[in-house]
Scaffold this active site. Sequence first.
Site, PDB file in Angstrom:
ATOM      1  N   GLY A 111       0.818  -1.211   0.000  1.00 49.59           N
ATOM      2  CA  GLY A 111       0.000   0.000   0.000  1.00 49.59           C
ATOM      3  C   GLY A 111       0.848   1.255   0.000  1.00 49.59           C
ATOM      4  O   GLY A 111       0.587   2.201  -0.749  1.00 49.59           O
ATOM      5  N   ASP A 112       1.888   1.264   0.816  1.00 51.86           N
ATOM      6  CA  ASP A 112       2.795   2.413   0.859  1.00 51.86           C
ATOM      7  C   ASP A 112       3.526   2.587  -0.465  1.00 51.86           C
ATOM      8  O   ASP A 112       3.674   3.700  -0.975  1.00 51.86           O
ATOM      9  CB  ASP A 112       3.817   2.230   1.980  1.00 51.86           C
ATOM     10  N   THR A 113       4.009   1.475  -1.019  1.00 49.99           N
ATOM     11  CA  THR A 113       4.793   1.561  -2.239  1.00 49.99           C
ATOM     12  C   THR A 113       3.936   2.000  -3.415  1.00 49.99           C
ATOM     13  O   THR A 113       4.379   2.801  -4.249  1.00 49.99           O
ATOM     14  CB  THR A 113       5.459   0.202  -2.531  1.00 49.99           C
TER      15      THR A 113
ATOM     16  N   ALA B 273       3.535   5.649  -3.138  1.00 49.63           N
ATOM     17  CA  ALA B 273       4.760   6.340  -3.523  1.00 49.63           C
ATOM     18  C   ALA B 273       4.914   6.399  -5.037  1.00 49.63           C
ATOM     19  O   ALA B 273       5.292   7.440  -5.602  1.00 49.63           O
ATOM     20  CB  ALA B 273       5.962   5.631  -2.907  1.00 49.63           C
TER      21      ALA B 273
END
Length: 403
Positions: free
Chosen positions: A173-175, A178
Amino acid sequence: MQPPTLSAGALAGLKVVEMGQLIAGPFAGKTLGDFGADVVKIEAPGSGDPLRNWRLVKDGTSVWWQVQSRNKRSIALDLRSAEGQAIAKKLIAEADVLVENFRPGTLEGWGMSYEELSKDNPGLVMLRISGYGQTGPYRDLPGFGAIGEAMGGLRHLTGEPGRVPVRCGVSIGDTLAALHGTIGVLTALYHRHVNGGRGQVIDVALHEAVFNVMESLIPEYSAFGVVREPAGSALPGIAPSNAYRCGDGAVVLIAGNGDSIFKRLMTAIGRDDLGSDPALADNAGRVRRVAEIDGAIEAWTLQRASPDVLAVLADAKVPAGRVYTARDIVEDPHYRARDMVLTQRTRDGYDVEVPGIVPKLLGTPGSVRTSAPGLGDDTDAVLGEIGFSADAIAGLRARKVVA
């Protein structure tokens, strides 16, 4: 392995200030830095980015940090002090891009809203990554990547039917947030270039970045009232495409879901009766009998070691691959041939292998120019670039504004 390129990179000359921490914001900064941007990372004195201590630590620093913070410079600056905020504003006034992933309202509380920052720097491109975005009823809720994966629809699909959903094993989710943010930055920079030099804000929500890659999830619900459910290792509605056990205990993925590929696959496993069955000539027919087809494939794979399975399928031009571990990746000659495993010298004095750079620009390739910094390694150099004398920096350090 070829040594890392020393090319200046496609983004050489681009100035980036990174105020985020952990994963989403810093991964965007890493991506820009890999392609030549000068990324100045602001960290809190004393503690720094918590990622410095996440997962496995060697010589006092996480090895994850060595990947996430390469090609960056670190300045230790107290953003909760008025002097620290003034210094940050001065840095941002000379930057092209600001990356931040604080909870919405944090920068505004420090007097660093986009409206304020753009007064001194109208060309500023500001990437803001947060759990739920800068607007909407959930904007003030805390949100991590795992929550974004849940709300974005991904977690419901990961796992076996009837069991508790599982995470995919990395902070996807973070990647994803980003990468969407990086696309937004590059798009905004292009717009700035062709439309008078004005910047803008990119508002990325973790759950929206996940939701954006959920393929036909919503159209299926809208058109048919179908809620897609978890399907384990299979690709729902597309057959055959699944994971199959081999005789040596390994697992291979086989994608025989093209009409002609399916026929070649059935010939390869000795099941021409299925390959020539008119009812299985297209995907719709195969989906109706997917359990039968999967059973036939695994009956064949279980009789063979995985290298034999892969060799037969390669000859038949059927897409297939073994499930790789970290050891498999590091030992694979194709990864090495494409410079996807690089040796990086850390500032602690040891060598560590790290992922290479994606995507590959053949004209202006990315490179690992510098290893990940220690906390505040570049404080004096960065402050000197914006006009602070050695005495002034010493005074800031004595007042614990910088470290």
